[in-house]
Scaffold this active site. Structure first.
Site, mmCIF file in Angstrom:
data_model
loop_
_atom_site.group_PDB
_atom_site.id
_atom_site.type_symbol
_atom_site.label_atom_id
_atom_site.label_comp_id
_atom_site.label_asym_id
_atom_site.label_seq_id
_atom_site.Cartn_x
_atom_site.Cartn_y
_atom_site.Cartn_z
ATOM 1 N N ASP A 29 34.209 36.569 40.126
ATOM 2 C CA ASP A 29 34.645 37.196 38.871
ATOM 3 C C ASP A 29 35.912 36.548 38.328
ATOM 4 O OD1 ASP A 29 36.763 38.288 40.335
ATOM 5 O OD2 ASP A 29 36.094 40.362 40.129
ATOM 6 N N ASP A 30 36.523 35.670 39.093
ATOM 7 C CA ASP A 30 37.761 35.024 38.638
ATOM 8 C C ASP A 30 37.473 33.879 37.672
ATOM 9 O OD1 ASP A 30 39.510 36.584 40.339
ATOM 10 O OD2 ASP A 30 38.705 35.425 42.011
ATOM 11 N N SER A 61 37.365 39.915 35.970
ATOM 12 C CA SER A 61 37.767 40.858 37.020
ATOM 13 C C SER A 61 37.513 42.297 36.575
ATOM 14 C CB SER A 61 39.267 40.713 37.298
ATOM 15 O OG SER A 61 39.483 39.778 38.281
ATOM 16 N N ASN A 136 37.334 36.266 46.204
ATOM 17 C CA ASN A 136 38.095 36.836 45.112
ATOM 18 C C ASN A 136 39.594 36.681 45.359
ATOM 19 O OD1 ASN A 136 38.041 38.538 42.655
ATOM 20 N ND2 ASN A 136 39.177 39.969 43.952
ATOM 21 N N SER A 169 36.508 38.487 49.613
ATOM 22 C CA SER A 169 37.734 38.744 48.865
ATOM 23 C C SER A 169 38.910 38.510 49.793
ATOM 24 C CB SER A 169 37.772 40.190 48.365
ATOM 25 O OG SER A 169 36.599 40.488 47.621
HETATM 26 C C1 LIG Z 1 41.972 39.069 34.943
HETATM 27 O O1 LIG Z 1 41.502 40.334 34.498
HETATM 28 C C2 LIG Z 1 42.074 41.431 35.186
HETATM 29 C C3 LIG Z 1 41.395 42.691 34.697
HETATM 30 O O2 LIG Z 1 41.367 42.749 33.312
HETATM 31 C C4 LIG Z 1 43.586 41.455 34.967
HETATM 32 O O3 LIG Z 1 44.148 42.498 35.720
HETATM 33 C C5 LIG Z 1 44.160 40.112 35.439
HETATM 34 O O4 LIG Z 1 45.532 40.069 35.173
HETATM 35 C C6 LIG Z 1 43.471 38.968 34.743
HETATM 36 N N1 LIG Z 1 43.963 37.722 35.292
HETATM 37 C C7 LIG Z 1 44.366 36.702 34.545
HETATM 38 C C8 LIG Z 1 44.836 35.492 35.263
HETATM 39 O O5 LIG Z 1 44.348 36.735 33.329
#
Ligand SMILES: *[C@@H]1O[C@H](CO)[C@@H](O)[C@H](O)[C@H]1NC(C)=O
Ligand SMILES: *[C@@H]1O[C@H](CO)[C@@H](O)[C@H](O)[C@H]1NC(C)=O
Ligand SMILES: *[C@@H]1O[C@H](CO)[C@@H](O)[C@H](O)[C@H]1NC(C)=O
Ligand SMILES: *[C@@H]1O[C@H](CO)[C@@H](O)[C@H](O)[C@H]1NC(C)=O
Ligand SMILES: *[C@@H]1O[C@H](CO)[C@@H](O)[C@H](O)[C@H]1NC(C)=O
Ligand SMILES: *[C@@H]1O[C@H](CO)[C@@H](O)[C@H](O)[C@H]1NC(C)=O
Ligand SMILES: *[C@@H]1O[C@H](CO)[C@@H](O)[C@H](O)[C@H]1NC(C)=O
Length: 359
Positions: A29-30, A61, A136, A169
């Site tokens: 999901d990353d 995420s 993850n 994860s």
């Molecule tokens: C990825 O999405 C999650 C959930 O929206 C958020 O908490 C996180 O900061 C985001 N990571 C980045 C690197 O943008």
């Protein structure tokens, strides 16, 4: 410690050129450019496996099992880490590695796009022995995270499609690109992303090693949730080689508490441990919960789950079903009549075996 890690790395290469190599679909999901999935991909390939990534174009995420397909044929913005520019197709290959695909959808949608489009059209309909999600950035521990984490969502999507799945994860939660992987660190050991990937590869290879050729790696409906702790190699070697422990998903796990701030008028979450989120109904209740195992030491947890959410047989289910009667009958009369009619037809047709009754 270092010796064990080294032996794990050596073991990881032992399927090269052997018939034990398997076909693996990867997701996360990353996003497709993340350091940890790229290191995992590299090591699985180095082990001799046939590997393919179909992962989100961006950070997805917290999407859980949502299956969201984009309505736009092209990317409205650059993909994560600017690996692919805005205007490129919503589904495509990484510019450098043709076996790494991005899709502008959720992790579960990526699993379906992989199985129903990418693999049939571009990989000769290759059969997939195993789906792996992650590792993850950040742990996914306990029953609450099971439905919330995209890493889990991509994994149970695969299990629902008959492909055994393992969600990985790790405790290092800083999301970063595969172009940022430190070759040397203060501890003299590899980057945490590399070590997380080595741990995941070791676990996969153990599973593969224990499976007879051409047999399923896990039975239908089953999967693993694997969590590894924060790897300290960037600063020291205090946690670089966590042992794997058999765990269960419940036990010491957190759910959300909504906390209201009267000044801002907004809520935020805090962690709450409840009996309801941790009661042991299914599985081996003697095993420790995965949350305390990973949060309180340098240990990795391995929980076995199924995607059959039905309550087990027993007095609890019986009591609930009894309370619903007579409003909720065991069988609705129409269905019962249909079954009777089918049986009647079958009895008639049994003297004429050339006819089959489809049920
Ligand atoms: C990825 O999405 C999650 C959930 O929206 C958020 O908490 C996180 O900061 C985001 N990571 C980045 C690197 O943008
Ligand atoms: C597979 O199992 C054999 C026998 O137990 C062992 O010698 C070998 O190292 C294992 N390979 C892997 C990759 O775990
Ligand atoms: C679709 O993507 C294009 C760029 O490729 C962008 O200009 C357009 O605004 C996007 N449409 C929507 C509905 O997001
Ligand atoms: C791909 O394989 C699956 C099962 O292995 C089969 O159901 C499907 O029809 C095949 N599709 C194509 C395009 O060959
Ligand atoms: C790791 O690599 C990044 C990018 O190359 C660099 O900025 C960072 O300082 C390095 N960190 C350590 C601990 O070596
Ligand atoms: C090792 O590094 C971690 C952070 O990566 C730190 O929390 C811990 O205190 C360090 N341990 C020792 C023994 O220096
Ligand atoms: C509520 O939010 C305000 C503004 O962000 C902050 O200063 C304050 O500390 C918060 N109060 C609590 C109890 O968290």
């Amino acid at each position: 410690m270092k010796l064990h890690l080294l032996s794990a790395v050596i073991a990881a290469s032992s399927f090269v050129g052997t018939s034990s190599a398997i076909s693996i679909l990867m997701g996360n999901d990353d996003g497709f450019g993340s350091a940890q999935i790229r290191e995992f991909y590299r090591l699985l390939k180095a082990s001799g496996h046939q590997v393919l990534i179909v992962a989100p174009a961006d950070n997805e995420s917290g999407q859980g099992g949502r299956s969201v397909f984009t309505n736009n044929k092209t990317l409205a913005v650059n993909s994560e880490y600017n690996l692919v520019p805005a205007g490129a197709p919503s589904l495509g290959r990484d510019p450098i590695d043709p076996d790494i695909w991005y899709y502008n959808g959720t992790p579960a949608a990526c699993t379906y796009v992989a199985l129903d489009h990418v693999i049939p059209l571009y990989y000769g309909n290759r059969s997939i022995d195993l789906y792996v999600g992650g590792p993850n950035f950040g742990t996914n521990l306990g029953n609450f995270l099971y439905t919330l984490a995209g890493t889990m969502g991509g994994t149970y999507a695969a299990i629902g499609r008959n492909v055994p799945g393992v969600a990985f994860s790790g405790g290092n939660s800083e999301q970063r690109s595969y172009t940022w992987i430190n070759k040397t660190t203060a501890s003299g050991l590899p980057d945490p992303a590399t070590i997380q990937a080595q741990l995941a590869t070791t676990l996969v290879n153990q599973l593969v090693n224990a499976t007879q050729p051409h047999k399923r790696i896990m039975p239908l409906g089953y999967g693993l949730n694997v969590n590894t702790p924060f790897i300290t190699s960037l600063t020291n070697d205090s946690c670089v080689n966590p042992p794997f422990i058999q765990t269960r998903m419940g036990g010491g796990g957190t759910t959300d508490l909504a906390v209201y701030n009267a000044t801002t008028g907004l809520f935020h979450y805090e962690n709450l441990i409840t009996d309801g989120n941790n009661i042991c109904i299914n599985g081996n209740c003697a095993l420790p919960g995965e949350t305390p195992i990973v949060d309180n030491g340098c240990f990795a947890s391995v929980s076995v789950f199924t995607i059959d959410y039905d309550a087990p047989l027993g007095p609890a289910q019986h009591g609930i079903r009894t309370a619903l009667q007579p409003l909720v009958a065991y069988e609705n009369p129409a269905a019962k009549m249909m079954l009777k009619e089918r049986k009647r037809l079958r009895d008639i047709l049994s003297v004429r075996p050339e006819y089959e009754v489809n049920e």
